[in-house]
Every structure is written in C-alpha cells, then in structure tokens.
Design a protein around this motif. Structure first.
Motif, mmCIF file in Angstrom:
data_model
loop_
_atom_site.group_PDB
_atom_site.id
_atom_site.type_symbol
_atom_site.label_atom_id
_atom_site.label_comp_id
_atom_site.label_asym_id
_atom_site.label_seq_id
_atom_site.Cartn_x
_atom_site.Cartn_y
_atom_site.Cartn_z
ATOM 1 N N PHE A 1 0.833 -1.202 0.000
ATOM 2 C CA PHE A 1 0.000 0.000 0.000
ATOM 3 C C PHE A 1 0.870 1.255 0.000
ATOM 4 C CE2 PHE A 1 -1.759 3.321 2.839
ATOM 5 C CZ PHE A 1 -2.694 3.839 1.951
ATOM 6 N N ALA A 2 1.884 1.272 0.841
ATOM 7 C CA ALA A 2 2.705 2.478 0.942
ATOM 8 C C ALA A 2 3.429 2.756 -0.366
ATOM 9 C CB ALA A 2 3.709 2.325 2.079
ATOM 10 N N THR A 3 4.033 1.722 -0.930
ATOM 11 C CA THR A 3 4.798 1.949 -2.161
ATOM 12 C C THR A 3 3.868 2.315 -3.308
ATOM 13 O OG1 THR A 3 4.711 -0.404 -2.617
ATOM 14 C CG2 THR A 3 6.659 0.411 -1.489
ATOM 15 N N PHE A 4 2.726 1.614 -3.366
ATOM 16 C CA PHE A 4 1.769 1.912 -4.429
ATOM 17 C C PHE A 4 1.259 3.337 -4.259
ATOM 18 C CE2 PHE A 4 -1.881 1.732 -7.102
ATOM 19 C CZ PHE A 4 -1.688 0.690 -7.978
ATOM 20 N N GLY A 5 1.017 3.715 -3.003
ATOM 21 C CA GLY A 5 0.506 5.048 -2.733
ATOM 22 C C GLY A 5 1.485 6.123 -3.189
ATOM 23 N N LEU A 6 2.769 5.886 -2.956
ATOM 24 C CA LEU A 6 3.750 6.885 -3.391
ATOM 25 C C LEU A 6 3.756 6.988 -4.912
ATOM 26 C CD1 LEU A 6 6.586 6.146 -0.852
ATOM 27 C CD2 LEU A 6 5.162 8.189 -0.984
ATOM 28 N N LEU B 1 0.726 8.997 -5.880
ATOM 29 C CA LEU B 1 0.903 10.435 -5.690
ATOM 30 C C LEU B 1 1.815 11.008 -6.776
ATOM 31 C CD1 LEU B 1 1.211 10.635 -1.818
ATOM 32 C CD2 LEU B 1 -0.721 11.318 -3.246
ATOM 33 N N ALA B 2 2.801 10.208 -7.174
ATOM 34 C CA ALA B 2 3.720 10.689 -8.202
ATOM 35 C C ALA B 2 2.993 10.861 -9.523
ATOM 36 C CB ALA B 2 4.885 9.723 -8.358
ATOM 37 N N LEU C 1 6.562 15.354 -5.795
ATOM 38 C CA LEU C 1 6.916 14.010 -6.231
ATOM 39 C C LEU C 1 7.270 14.010 -7.718
ATOM 40 C CD1 LEU C 1 5.531 13.523 -3.472
ATOM 41 C CD2 LEU C 1 4.963 11.257 -4.332
ATOM 42 N N SER C 2 7.796 12.867 -8.148
ATOM 43 C CA SER C 2 8.386 12.806 -9.491
ATOM 44 C C SER C 2 7.479 13.366 -10.567
ATOM 45 C CB SER C 2 8.695 11.351 -9.838
ATOM 46 O OG SER C 2 9.810 10.932 -9.148
ATOM 47 N N GLY C 3 6.246 12.888 -10.593
ATOM 48 C CA GLY C 3 5.365 13.231 -11.702
ATOM 49 C C GLY C 3 5.099 14.720 -11.798
ATOM 50 N N TRP C 4 5.054 15.346 -10.644
ATOM 51 C CA TRP C 4 4.773 16.784 -10.629
ATOM 52 C C TRP C 4 5.835 17.554 -11.406
ATOM 53 C CZ3 TRP C 4 7.164 21.055 -7.968
ATOM 54 C CH2 TRP C 4 6.384 22.235 -7.965
ATOM 55 N N TRP C 5 7.091 17.226 -11.165
ATOM 56 C CA TRP C 5 8.194 17.924 -11.824
ATOM 57 C C TRP C 5 8.132 17.735 -13.336
ATOM 58 C CZ3 TRP C 5 11.149 20.929 -8.760
ATOM 59 C CH2 TRP C 5 11.163 20.637 -7.384
ATOM 60 N N VAL D 1 9.454 8.911 -5.724
ATOM 61 C CA VAL D 1 9.382 10.119 -4.909
ATOM 62 C C VAL D 1 10.424 11.133 -5.374
ATOM 63 C CG1 VAL D 1 9.719 11.034 -2.596
ATOM 64 C CG2 VAL D 1 8.472 8.899 -2.927
ATOM 65 N N ALA D 2 11.669 10.648 -5.506
ATOM 66 C CA ALA D 2 12.765 11.605 -5.629
ATOM 67 C C ALA D 2 13.241 11.805 -7.058
ATOM 68 C CB ALA D 2 13.931 11.141 -4.759
#
Lengths: 646, 520
Positions: free
Chosen positions: A399-404, A407-408, A415-419, A493-494
């Motif tokens: 769940f945590a990894t999928f959630g990140l 969000l990306a 997060l990555s996708g935003w950039w 994330v990064a």
C-alpha cells in the motif's frame, strides 16, 4: 573544428563522437551479458531449472553494473566529449550499403541503459518471487534476458539498422512474454495481436530506413543527421511521419494502441518491465533520437503532438472505466506515453521533459504494476478491483509503495510526476499560438482525468470495506518482492526532483538534444490550475468510490461509460476497417489461387508428367534401339553443324 | 645405332617430364602393383593389400597433384606436347582423385564380410558354382587394379592434348568400367546386361570419336589440338572435312558425358552396375568426360565456336529437359539419379558453351560440387537395404525419415543440393554456371536451365516427402551401417554444406585454376 564549433554554437548536437575508452569501450558487455544469459537458459533446457532464474538476474545486474560504471566515466568527461563510439564490427557490406555495428554511448543512451538495467534488474529480482511456483520460470527469465539485451541494442546502436534489430528483438520478446502462458487462449491471442499491430508500425520504421538509405546513402545517425538539412522538405517530412508510425506501433499510440490493453495477459512483471517502463517508451526514444529530422519538419512535429495529446486523453478515458486493475494501469501507461510523445513533438524544451517523464514514469509505473502484481498474488490472481477493497491494512508495504507511485503519477507537488508532467504542460503552452493553447489545455484536462482514474483505482483497491471472495486470504508478499517495490518507490518520490532541479537533466542531455533556450521555471500560472484539477479529480473519485459503497458487479453504465469500457471502440474500428476487408481480400485471392493459378500450375504439371510418361517409353531397354537413337542423334549433330554453314 | 637415327632425324627420343606426369604414373603404377599382388599374394591377404595399394596410390597421386598445382607454374605441356599439365587439368585431376578415393571407400565396403561385388565373376548367375564361391567366401579382388586403371585413364583424358592420346585415355578409362559394371553381387543378370549394353554402345561411340579424329587429321594434317586450332584460323572453317570431324568427335565426347540424345545408356548402366561403381562413374567419369569436352572445345575448336555453338545449345537444352522430365516418372532411386545426372550434364554444358574464363571456372566448381554430392547420395543408397540387397524401388523408401531420421535427412540434404537449394553446393554451382552463361550471352539457355531446375526440384522433393511424410512400411528396409560408407556420406555432406555456405575459397581456387586457361 570550426564546423563543430558552429554546430555547438547553434545549440545543435555534436555529430562526431570520439572513440570510447575505459569501461565504455566494453559497452558491448551490456548487450552480451543478458544475451548470453538468454542463450544459456534457452539452450541448456531443464538442467538449469534450479538456478536459471539466479543466472538471469545476475546477468541483468551485471549489465547494470557496467552501465553505472560507464555512466560515472561519462560524468568525468567534458560535456563536449560525452558521445563515444564503440567500434564492434562491419555488419553489412553489400554494394553501396555499408553498415558498421557500432555502439553509441552518449547521455541519451546511457539514461536508457540505466533505466533498462536498473528497473530491469529490480523486476528480475521481483520475478524470482512472483514466478516461484511457475514450472517454466527458467524460460521466463530467458525471455526477460532476451528482452533486456534487445532493448539495450535498440538504445545503444549508432545506426538505424542496429536500432531496427533491437526494435524487432524487443517485439519478439514482448510476443513471447505476453503469450508466456500459452495454455490460455486469451494470452496466445493477445500475443498475436500485439505482434500483428506492431508489424504495422515496424513496416513504417523499415520504410523510413529505406527512404533514409535512398536519400543519404548511409544509415548511421552521424551521417543521416549530418546530411538531413540537405534533403528536401518532403523527404524529411515523409521520414518523420514513417518514424512516427513506427513509434505509434511500439508505444501504443493512436491509432495503433489496441494491443497494449490485451498485452496485460502476460505475467505482471512483464507488464511492469516491457509494457510500462521500457519497451513501450521506445517510440519516444526513436523520436527524440531522430530529433534532427523532426526539427527540420514542423508538419511532422505537429502530427507528433496531435498523436500524443489524442492518446493521452484516450488512455486516460479508458483508464476511468476499467475494473481490471492491470488494464486500468495499461490505459494509464498509454496516457503517460502520450504525454511523452507530446513533449517529444514540442521540440527542444520538450525533449528533456519527455525523457525525464519517461524515467520518472519508469519508476512509478513499474512500482505500481509490481504493486498490482503483489495485490494479485494476495488475491489468488484476481484482477477485478470490485472484489478488492480495504487492502491497506493487510498489505502495508504494498500500500505504501503503491501510494507513493499514485501520488507521483497524479502530480502531487514535490513528487516525481509533478516535476516532469508540469514541465510538459508548461512546454505545450510555451509553444505559443493557437496550437500551443489547445495542446496545453488538453494536456491539463488529461492531468485532471489522471487524478480521477488513479484515485478510483487506489480507493477501490486499498480503501473502503473488503469485498473479497470468501476463499481469499490476503497477505503481504515476501521480501524478494517488497524490496524492489520499496526501491522503485524511492525513485517515484525523488526521481523527478533529482532530474529537474537546477536543470540538471537538461544540461546532461544538452550534448545530444541541444541546450534549451531558457532555464525551466518551477512555478508557472498553470501550476495552480493543474493542482486544482488534480484536487477536483481526486475529490470526484472520493465521492464516487469511497463515500458510496462499490458494487461487486459493474453497474450498467451510460453510453459514455460503455464507450470507455470498450476501449473507445478501437477494436471495432480495426475490425471493420482492416480485418473484414483483409478477410475479403484473402478470400478473393484464395479463390483466384484455386481457380486461376492452381489450374495453370496443375495443367502444366500434368503436361510435363504426361510428356515424361511418353518420352520414357523410348527407353525400351533394347540396346539396338539405343544404338539407333545414337545414330540418329549423330546424324542430327552433323546436320546441325552443316546447317549453320548455310 | 641410336646416334645414327638421331642424325637421320627419323625418330627423335621423346622427352618425358616424369615429374609433371607423376600423378598419372603413380595411379597406373599402383594398378600394376595391384596386378602383381593378385598374382603373388596369398588369397587371404589380397583384400587388405589391394585396398592399401589403392588408397596409398590415390593419396600419393593427389598429393603430387597439389604439389604440381602450387609449385609448377607457369604450366607447360609435357611429353612432347601430348599432355597438357595446366591449372584446369590439375583441378580436374585433383577432383577425380579425391572422388575416386571416396568411391574407393564404397568399393572396399564390407558389411558382415560381404563385398558389394560378386564373389566370382566367371560363375553363371544362379548356378551351383556361384553358391559354392559364395560359401567359400571368395572375393574378386581384381576390381581394385581395374578401378585404378580406369582412374588412370580418367586422369589422362582431360589432360590429353592430342586426339590420339585422348582416344587411348578414353579406352583405358572405359574398358575396366565395362567389366566392373557386370560385377554386382546381387541381381547379377541386370548387372551383366548393363555391362554388355555399356560395352556395345561405348564401342559404338568410340568409333564415332575415332572417325571424327581421322577426319580432323585429314583437315589439319595433325591430331594435335593446337595444330587443329591453327589450321582452322589459317584456312577458315569451311571445309566439310572439318565440320564432319567436329560433329563426330563431339558425338564421342557427348556420349561419355551422357548428353542427350546420347544418354540412353546412362539409366540402364547406372541401375545395373554395383552402386559403389555407379558412384565412381557418376562422379569421376563425368568429371573426366567434361574435362575432355572442355579441353577439346576450349583449345582445339575455340576459334570455330560460332559454328558449334548452335549445335551445343540444342544439345544442352535437350539434355536438361530430357533429364529433368523423364526423371519425374522414374520409380527406381538409381534410375532417378541417373536422369538427374543427365540433367546436370546439361547444366555443365551451359558453362562449357560460355567459352570464357568465367565459364571454365564455374564449370570446374560445378564438377567438384556435384561430384561430392553424387558420391554421398549413392553412398546413402548403398546403406538402405532390403533382404535382397539395396532397396532400389522408391516405394520402399516411404517413411524412412521416421525410422532413420539421420540417414533420410542426409539423403534429403543431398537431394536439395541436386535441386540447387541455397546453402548447398548445388546452388552455388548452378548460380556460377548460369551467371557465366548469361555473361556469354546465352540467356535462353539460362532460362531453360532454370525451368528444368524447377521441374527437377519436383522429383527431388517428392522423395523427401515420401521419406518424411509417409507412414513407414511394416517390412521397410533397414540401414546397413559400415564405417567406410558412413565416412563417404559424411565427407559428401560436409563438402556439400561447406561449398554452399562458404563457397568463396573453392570458387577462388577454381578461378585461379582457370586463370591461365588450358596450355596448348
């Protein structure tokens, strides 16, 4: 030197790579290692069943190590000297066609090398767990290795022939892996469909290569791009459009998108590696690599952007309607590649974001696919999200990894996708003019839809009340599967910030695609709109799928929902436009073949057979008649010689 | 005394270059040793001794031929101009020697102590004496010197630079073959019939050859090929004597090749003769005959080519078509391959007719390629056996691929090579001769060649289909394995593959052999 300076001053790519040294000179190992793995695993048979998967993983990791070393060596080189050639062997020498098999190690190819081997290795590791119960695990790893080798050849070749071989190689690996569970007719059909649709695109690519050879007399990037400006506008546009056709096939862009959703029949690691992170992005690579062609043809570029925008919307809409978690993700993949293609079509500021988004997407989408695999593992291989729900408590790591990753992809700030995605939308508006506005707004809307369908997926899977089947007992996956998930989540994330902050990636890629005119602005007027649309999308999904209970069977939707569920009638279109006429044509030719060609052929065969039977009777077995025939023959020979005299 | 004759200039002492003639002399010498072995050695040891003498003789002659090819350049005529030792001849002689060695593996083959040759040729088939000789385990070891004499004749035939030497070589080569044809162990009547037919028709053709020689002597005043060529240039080619001589000489030569319409002997003889000997005839004799044709038409009659070309065109076309078409309805493997050999003679003629360096080199390559494939194919035929000997009838080969995949697969490979499928030597050879013929302006010949190749492909592939896609017979033939035969098959298959996949070195060798053309 002056020419090189002129090229550099113009911001163009450096066209004269130097010979590679050090680790880079053994860049062939990148391809050779996984290829050797595939060969060993395929040829040695069941003997390697016990340790085959380990060998496959080791080969992929080995290629990753070589890639990382080559990358660091490159960082130590001056920006002008980062394009290095590795001379391997003369490949084709036929008439005026001369192709040397060389590898080109430059910032663009090394970015792909790191993505392919890095994500590829993680997926190899994950597959050790995911495929542990499959009797054919060795074969699976052999195909994975084959894929890695072909994909690396695709991105490392310094000419279009090498690229084409890799292109076909990944197509083959994709075919083999989609149809890996051959016992399922649906998998076999999906594999065939992927292969056939890709043939259409490959046809475009091969014709593009032929046109290039006819025009430039060479197929190396160096020669083609160096002489591109001397070719006529029509030729360049034709090449650009044909390359785009190739890219559409491999990257599942409209109108050749139909195969990707069916390709989810393959094992989930395959969907993550080939049909999300790497192979399907080959089209983006092709366009960015051939940017010298596209920069000379505004028409071709415009069509690239149109294809990109159309696909990003189509994929997003399809993603909204799917209950199959993998198909929803596949629609999302189409959509995200649409963003990349859009960016690649926008020209110089876009190239960097296309590749940056590609890399970021490689992380978060691979992570989500593997997460989906982890969920399926827990749910007895069920893919229907309507039977999921509430999994966040039993599968915390997934769940945590999928959630990140989630969000990306929706572009949560930071997060990555935003950039990377905001950069693409920004670049579309930057294009200016009406077309820029239209592309930009459509891309914005796409971002909103993305937030909606991804939230829908997230809520249906991990939140709400459990709607599990009775015999299902979900559990977290073993470490060998969760560790890759965690590593990919870190990338999700990064990755974006790392690449975009301080124009780091733009400067890195500059020797290949040229320097962007201005440095990237982090906050633009559209940033807020994107964020607002994202909130709206998430909110809508929250209302529909979290506030209200999700029914276990899909409700009958309105025509719009049906439209999306049926993949925008893509298959129906293909069937009525291509398949049916094709079948008629086949019937016609079969008829003609049976009646016309066969008649002639059979008649001829009967005639020759009859002649044979008659001539054979001359062979009586009596030596006297043989002697007579010789005598007659001799008389004829004498007569013939005298006849010539007359 | 001799000084008196020398002074009178009547009979000069001929100067013989023994070094240049050594390959021939070694083979003939080995044959003589074989005769002595037959006379002096105890019966039990003859077989081993004869095989040893034959193999050593052939290998030594081959080694010497190679040495001549490397060291003896530029080439010259030898023995007062009677024999030409040059590139093409050495290539042909080397090919003949290797093929003879391979055929020797088949001839010397013994499965369970049974030779493919009759125990005692003098016994009447089916008589009590025959049975006694079989029970006594007699072996007709005279075959080895006979084969060596035939090979010696074959070596001289393409080298002979005058027509009388050539005639002598023709007879030295043919007479032992007539005899050997009648020595099959099984189906002896068929074998003896073949021998008699071959002898009668061969004698008939020799008469043509000799008559042609006489007429050409009447025209040119010499039997030397170079003199005939000189006479043609000097006098122009209008004389009826010349034309009739050329025609009759051609008949004699074309008969040996088995070109249509002089092909009638081939199917009967190839079928009746012991298969090991058929392999020898289909490879070595054909190579020698084509070598002789090449020399006569390239050296003696080159300046007359506008006169003989139409006739040779017709012969080549007829040969290709007759071979390919009649083969379709054959039901016996050996007969089918005989017709195939006729068709291949036609393909070879297209290369001969080109009368240029490319034609010469491609014909040389074709000869070598075809020779190896042929010996290999006949070797396979000797292996596939019924209770009564070799399984000749094609229907017996049904389903062989399912029971003996290796043997059937190799045979299929040879058939594909005959058909000229790429990646086999047959393709390279055909491509080379057709290319040469096209460069020589013989487009119609090439078209007929390709068409007859297509026709021929039918019956080759039919055998493959029969072997692999039919149900095996319940009482189907078995495969008799012997190391020597297997070696011959392996060598044939290997060379067929190598010349098909990497033909470069062999083509280059043929080209450099043809580079100097024939010496005069």
């Amino acid at each position: 030197m002056t020419t090189m300076n002129a090229v550099l001053a113009a911001g163009g790519p450096e066209l004269h790579p130097q010979a590679a040294e050090g680790v880079q000179s053994v860049a062939w190992l990148l391809i050779a290692l996984p290829l050797a793995g595939a060969a060993i695993l395929l040829l040695s048979g069941r003997r390697t069943d016990k340790w085959g998967h380990l060998l496959g993983t080791a080969m992929s990791l080995g290629a990753f190590v070589v890639g990382v070393l080559a990358f660091f060596q490159m960082l130590g080189q001056h920006a002008d000297g980062r394009s290095r050639l590795v001379h391997l062997f003369p490949f084709i020498s036929a008439g005026s066609l001369k192709v040397d098999m060389n590898l080109l190690v430059d910032p663009l190819s090394i970015s792909f090398v790191l993505l392919i081997t890095g994500v590829g290795s993680l997926i190899h590791i994950y597959s050790i767990g995911y495929m542990s119960h499959d009797p054919d695990r060795r074969r699976f790893f052999a195909y994975l290795n084959l894929f890695v080798a072909a994909m690396l050849l695709l991105v490392l070749a310094d000419n279009y022939v090498g690229l084409y071989i890799g292109w076909e190689g990944v197509g083959l690996a994709s075919y083999l892996l989609i149809g890996f569970w051959q016992h399922k007719p649906s998998a076999a059909t999906a594999a065939k469909k992927a292969f056939i649709v890709n043939r259409v695109g490959d046809f475009g690519l091969s014709v593009a290569i032929m046109v290039m050879f006819a025009t430039f007399g060479s197929l190396s990037y160096q020669d083609v791009f160096g002489q591109a400006s001397q070719a006529s506008q029509g030729t360049i546009t034709a090449i650009g459009l044909l390359l785009l056709l190739g890219a559409c096939g491999k990257s599942a862009q409209l109108p050749l998108q139909s195969w990707l959703l069916d390709a989810m029949e393959g094992p989930t690691p395959v969907s993550a590696l080939i049909h999300a992170a790497t192979m399907v992005t080959a089209g983006v690579y092709l366009i960015v690599r051939s940017h010298a062609i596209y920069e000379l043809s505004p028409d071709a570029r415009l069509l690239v952007t149109i294809v990109g925008v159309a696909t990003l919307l189509a994929g997003a809409i399809i993603g909204c309607a799917k209950d199959d978690i993998k198909k929803a993700l596949a629609g999302s993949t189409m959509s995200q590649i649409g963003y990349m293609v859009l960016a690649a079509g926008l020209g110089r500021p876009g190239y960097v974001f296309a590749i940056a988004h590609l890399i970021a997407h490689g992380f978060f989408k691979a992570g989500m696919f593997l997460g989906a695999g982890s969920v399926m593992h827990a749910m007895n291989d069920d893919v229907n999200m309507r039977k999921f729900g509430g999994l966040r408590k039993v599968m915390p790591i997934t769940f945590a990894t999928f959630g990140l990753g989630y969000l990306a992809i929706i572009g949560f700030p930071g997060l990555s996708g935003w950039w990377t995605k905001d950069g693409i939308i920004d670049a579309a508006f930057e294009k200016g003019g009406t077309s820029g506005q239209i592309l930009g707004w459509l891309a914005l809307i796409g971002a909103g839809i993305t937030a909606y369908y991804m939230s829908r997926l997230m809520f249906m899977t991990f939140f709400g009340e459990p709607r599990w089947d009775e015999d299902v007992h979900p559990h977290e996956s073993p470490k060998v599967m969760t560790v890759p998930l965690i590593l990919l989540a870190i990338g999700s994330v990064a990755g974006g910030a790392f690449l975009i902050l301080g124009d780091r990636f733009a400067k890195f890629l500059a020797p290949v695609v040229g320097e962007p005119e201005a440095s990237h602005r982090l906050i633009t007027p559209y940033t807020a709109i994107v964020f607002a649309l994202m909130v709206v999308g998430v909110g809508l999904a929250y209302v529909q799928y979290l506030r209200r209970p999700v029914p276990r069977t899909a409700p009958a939707g309105n025509p719009a929902v049906t439209f999306a569920r049926k993949d925008l009638y893509g298959d129906a279109l293909n069937e009525s436009l291509l398949m049916r006429p094709g079948q008629w044509l086949t019937r016609l030719t079969v008829f003609f073949d049976n009646r016309g060609v066969d008649g002639v052929v059979n008649g001829l065969a009967a005639f020759i057979g009859g002649t044979s039977g008659r001539v054979r009777r001359v062979q009586t077995g009596f030596v006297r008649s043989y002697a007579l025939s010789m005598f007659v023959g001799a008389a004829l020979v004498v007569g013939a010689l005298f006849l010539v005299r007359i | 005394m001799s000084t008196v004759y020398m002074a009178a200039g009547d009979i000069p002492t001929p100067h013989i270059e023994y070094g240049r003639l050594a390959p021939v002399l070694i083979v003939l010498g080995a044959a003589c040793v074989g005769v002595l072995v037959e006379a002096l050695a105890p019966r039990a040891q003859r077989y081993g001794l004869q095989v040893l003498v034959s193999v050593v003789g052939l290998v030594a002659a081959f080694a010497w031929t190679i040495a001549l090819g490397i060291g003896d350049q530029p080439h010259h005529v030898a023995a007062m101009g009677a024999v030409g030792v040059d590139g093409p001849t050495l290539f042909i002689q080397g090919t003949i020697l290797v093929l003879a060695l391979m055929s020797m593996l088949l001839i010397a083959e013994r499965t369970n102590g049974d030779s493919p040759f009759t125990a005692q040729a003098s016994t009447v088939p089916g008589s009590p004496e025959e049975r006694e000789s079989l029970v006594a385990g007699l072996v007709q070891t005279e075959i080895y010197p006979l084969v060596l004499f035939a090979v010696g004749g074959m070596l001289i035939f393409p080298a002979a630079n005058d027509l009388l030497t050539m005639f002598v070589a023709l007879e030295v080569m043919s007479l032992p073959l007539y005899l050997l044809c009648g020595l099959a162990r099984r189906r002896r009547l068929l074998s003896q019939e073949a021998a008699v037919k071959y002898f009668l028709l061969g004698a008939f053709s020799s008469a043509f050859f000799l008559y042609g020689t006489a007429l050409l002597y009447g025209f040119a005043g010499s039997v030397r090929l170079s003199d005939i060529a000189a006479a043609i240039s000097k006098q122009g080619g209008t004389e009826p004597l010349l034309l009739a001589g050329v025609a009759l000489l051609s008949v004699g030569l074309l008969f040996k090749m088995g070109a249509a319409p002089f092909q009638a002997w081939k199917p009967d003889v190839y079928q009746g003769a012991p298969t090991a000997l058929t392999a020898l005839m289909a490879s070595c004799t054909l190579v020698a005959a084509v070598g002789g044709v090449l020399r006569v038409f390239y050296v003696g009659l080159e300046t007359l080519r506008w006169d003989w070309r139409p006739m040779m065109w017709a012969v080549a076309i007829l040969t290709m078509l007759v071979g390919a078409i009649v083969a379709i309805t054959q039901t016996d493997v050996k007969r089918m391959l005989a017709y195939s050999s006729i068709a291949h003679g036609g393909f070879l003629l297209t290369g001969v007719i080109a009368t240029n360096k490319a034609g010469l080199s491609s014909t040389l390559f074709y000869l070598a390629a075809y020779g190896f494939t042929t010996v290999g194919a006949f070797a396979v035929i000797t292996m596939v056996r019924d209770a009564g000997g070799e399984a000749g009838h094609l229907s017996r080969w049904a389903g062989l691929g399912k029971r003996q995949p290796l043997v059937a697969g190799t045979f299929a490979f040879f058939l594909l090579a005959f058909a000229g499928i790429p990646l086999t030597s047959g393709f390279t050879g055909k491509f080379a001769v057709f290319q040469a013929a096209m460069a020589g302006g013989a487009m119609p010949l090439v078209i007929v060649g390709v068409v007859s190749s297509a026709i021929a492909a039918f019956f080759y592939v039919r055998v493959i289909v029969l072997m692999f896609f039919s149900e095996p017979l319940a009482d189907g033939p078995s495969v008799a394995f012997s190391p020597t035969t297997a070696a011959a098959v392996a060598v044939g298959a290997f060379v067929t593959l190598v010349l098909g996949v990497i033909p470069g070195p062999a083509l280059h060798l043929a080209q450099s052999a043809a580079n100097q053309l024939f010496v005069r």
